[in-house]
Scaffold this motif. Structure first.
Motif, short mmCIF file in Angstrom:
data_model
loop_
_atom_site.label_atom_id
_atom_site.label_comp_id
_atom_site.label_asym_id
_atom_site.label_seq_id
_atom_site.Cartn_x
_atom_site.Cartn_y
_atom_site.Cartn_z
N HIS A 71 -6.04 4.87 6.94
CA HIS A 71 -7.40 4.14 7.28
C HIS A 71 -7.62 3.34 6.04
CE1 HIS A 71 -8.47 7.28 4.42
NE2 HIS A 71 -9.29 6.55 4.01
N LEU A 72 -6.78 3.38 5.08
CA LEU A 72 -6.91 2.09 4.01
C LEU A 72 -6.01 1.08 3.89
CD1 LEU A 72 -7.31 4.89 0.90
CD2 LEU A 72 -9.28 3.58 2.42
N PHE A 73 -4.86 1.39 4.79
CA PHE A 73 -3.90 0.15 4.78
C PHE A 73 -4.27 -1.22 5.24
CE2 PHE A 73 -0.39 3.65 5.78
CZ PHE A 73 -0.40 3.83 4.65
N ASN A 74 -5.37 -1.19 6.15
CA ASN A 74 -5.76 -2.78 6.40
C ASN A 74 -6.37 -3.25 5.31
OD1 ASN A 74 -6.70 -4.69 8.83
ND2 ASN A 74 -8.62 -4.22 7.58
N GLN A 75 -7.29 -2.83 4.61
CA GLN A 75 -7.87 -3.39 3.43
C GLN A 75 -6.83 -3.81 2.34
OE1 GLN A 75 -10.47 -1.26 0.48
NE2 GLN A 75 -11.93 -2.72 1.07
N MET A 76 -5.89 -2.86 2.21
CA MET A 76 -4.67 -3.20 1.31
C MET A 76 -3.88 -4.33 1.49
SD MET A 76 -1.59 -0.96 0.22
CE MET A 76 -0.76 -0.97 1.68
N GLY A 103 -3.76 0.83 -2.92
CA GLY A 103 -4.54 1.90 -2.74
C GLY A 103 -3.59 3.31 -2.38
N GLU A 104 -4.44 4.32 -2.14
CA GLU A 104 -3.83 5.48 -1.68
C GLU A 104 -3.11 5.15 -0.38
OE1 GLU A 104 -3.49 8.52 -3.43
OE2 GLU A 104 -4.60 7.25 -4.86
N PRO A 105 -1.90 5.93 -0.30
CA PRO A 105 -1.05 5.75 1.02
C PRO A 105 -1.72 6.39 2.17
CG PRO A 105 -0.07 7.39 -0.56
CD PRO A 105 -1.11 6.67 -1.16
#
Length: 547
Positions: free
Chosen positions: A513-518, A508-510
């Motif tokens: 808040h999206l890192f955990n899902q990635m 995903g986008e860097p």
């Protein structure tokens, strides 16, 4: 069936649930597998089955409460409720994601079963007997060779001691051909001399009551002339079978015209068995249906000759016929390999153009050709007929969903995914991969993610066990082994992974808040990559590193 060791297993879950209602109930619970049903349930005891145990198929509430109370934690049960379809169980998905993805070796690597005693098997690949030239091998012979190679590796991973015969001399044309196919076969610079053992066998047969020339120390010239020039003895097998009350052998077996080559084959088999110093060995003759009759003669002849050691258990793993259609129906095994390789070369040039050149591409094409052939010949149950379309216009493609090329393509997508991720880390776009203990797996909510975990990663070790589960319980001389299991598993995995990969954007986008899902998705992809690699390893196929 021997089950894998620690960790959550579907087999263990099924066994626990079968006895959980306090009644004798064979085959009451069924695991769901389709994406549609997995949206609402993971296990179901259908109302029809429950009706044999409970009035109107209604399970008393106290039974349900006791089931949930006793197994909530060990079976990861989230809920158990009665519906119109029956009693359904939904598992605790986040907890299982965490358990499995935090302990990948437990689920993605084969576990050697703990056996009470050493288990030995001798795989005798009949098509390789007799120092054949590779051009004399048919596609049917190749099916038996590849099956032997795959079965040997699966058994080794499960802790068996495996010997493969015949032991081929190194640097022969057959060895060179087998290496092209990534077949791992025993070979030596010089085969073990069997002259003394063959001489002993001739003496035994010359004195045997089952031999035409039996009891005669110096057979007359007249008796010798009865037999063809290259035949040493005429042995009456039907008499032996009748006296020993043997079952399962072809009713048409009568006599065997024994040549020296047959004695050499038996000599090597006996030498291999004796290497295990008294350990009980199972000898599996892997043979095509056209040669089965002749191999049964070898089996019986060995029994007649086997006077000095314990009785050897012999089984016959018979491959069905290979029927080839198209203008290339006449191809032998070598020409078949060359045909598929030229198709793979053409497909690669069409996709990548002038990049397809040099040693590295030659290796990629050879590996892909080997994978294509192995899936073609092994994805059908060994006892069933196999139909091959070798029409020139029918090309192999990664877009099909049934072949080895498609499996390799999807395995390569995972390699490319992690290559992109690692480069992004080096560029500072993403942080380093965190410890799995820091990940929140409740972020895995897409239905395809649970399907991949529940249908492929969790049961993977059990799939490997299913390949050979009938080996220890088989009766009769014919053996049926699920040698198609791994190929079918990989094809189905590739289809479901491809569907998920095309639908979900994993990198995903860097944004923090999206890192955990990635990362949780990447951990799931790590597990799938390990499953692909381990499964392909049982076929001696090198996982591709690029698309």
């Amino acid at each position: 069936m021997e089950r894998p060791g620690p960790g959550f297993s579907l087999a263990g879950c099924a066994a626990a649930l079968e006895g959980a209602l306090g009644r004798s109930a064979a085959r009451l619970w069924f695991k769901e597998s389709s994406g549609r049903n997995l949206r609402g349930r993971d296990w179901i005891a259908p109302r029809g089955a429950l009706g044999k145990l409970f009035r109107r198929g209604q399970v008393p509430e106290d039974h349900i409460e006791r089931l949930v109370c006793e197994y909530r934690h060990s079976l990861y049960i989230h809920s158990c409720e009665q519906t119109g379809a029956g009693l359904v169980i939904r598992l605790d998905h986040p907890a299982l994601f965490k358990q499995v993805l935090s302990n990948l070796p437990l689920y993605t690597r084969p576990t050697k079963a703990v056996a009470a005693k050493k288990r030995c098997v001798v795989l005798n690949c009949a098509p390789l007997q007799g120092n054949r030239a590779p051009e004399s091998l048919t596609v049917g012979h190749l099916r038996a060779i590849l099956l032997s190679d795959h079965l040997a590796e699966v058994l080794r991973q499960q802790g068996w001691v495996v010997h493969a015969t015949p032991n081929l001399p190194q640097n022969t044309a057959v060895c060179t051909f087998l290496k092209l196919l990534r077949v791992s076969w025993a070979s030596t610079l010089q085969t073990t001399s069997a002259e003394e053992r063959v001489s002993d066998f001739q003496k035994i047969l010359s004195e045997s009551v089952y031999t035409q020339l039996g009891q005669s120390e110096a057979p007359s010239d007249r008796a010798r002339k009865v037999l063809p020039k290259d035949v040493l003895f005429k042995v009456h097998l039907r008499q032996f079978v009748k006296e020993k009350e043997l079952e399962g052998y072809d009713a048409n077996l009568d006599v065997a015209l024994v040549q020296e080559e047959a004695l050499r084959q038996i000599a090597e088999l006996q030498h291999t068995v004796l290497q295990e110093d008294g350990e009980q060995c199972v000898v599996i003759h892997v043979v095509g249906c056209k040669e089965e009759f002749q191999q049964q003669k070898i089996d019986l002849l060995w029994q007649i000759l086997n006077t000095g050691i314990d009785q050897v258990t012999q089984k016959h793993l018979v491959c069905g016929p290979v029927r080839i259609t198209g203008e290339n129906a006449h191809l032998n095994a070598v020409e078949y390999f060359q045909f598929r390789r030229s198709q793979m070369q053409e497909a690669s040039v069409m996709k990548y153009g002038n990049l397809v050149q040099g040693d590295s591409w030659a290796e990629i094409i050879s590996n892909m050709t080997s994978a294509t052939i192995k899936f073609e010949l092994l994805a059908t149950a060994h006892r069933s007929p196999l139909n091959l379309d070798l029409t020139q216009s029918v090309n192999i493609s990664t877009k099909g969903t049934k072949g080895g090329a498609f499996v390799m393509y999807n395995c390569a997508r995972l390699a490319t995914l992690f290559d992109h991720f690692n480069k992004s880390v080096q560029q500072g776009l993403y942080p380093q991969f965190p410890e799995t203990s820091q990940l929140n797996f409740s972020a895995l909510r897409e239905e395809g993610e649970w399907l991949l975990l529940y249908n492929y990663i969790i049961p993977f070790r059990e799939v490997l066990c299913q390949t050979t589960e009938s080996l220890s319980s088989a009766t009769g001389i014919r053996l049926t082994i699920n040698t198609e299991t791994v190929c079918k598993f990989l094809v189905n995995l590739s289809m479901d992974f491809s569907s998920y990969y095309n639908r979900v954007h994993i990198l995903g986008e860097p944004l923090e808040h999206l890192f955990n899902q990635m990362f949780t998705r990447l951990q799931l992809m790590k597990a799938l990559r390990e499953v692909f690699h381990t499964a392909l390893g049982t076929l001696h196929i090198t996982p591709p590193s690029q698309l």
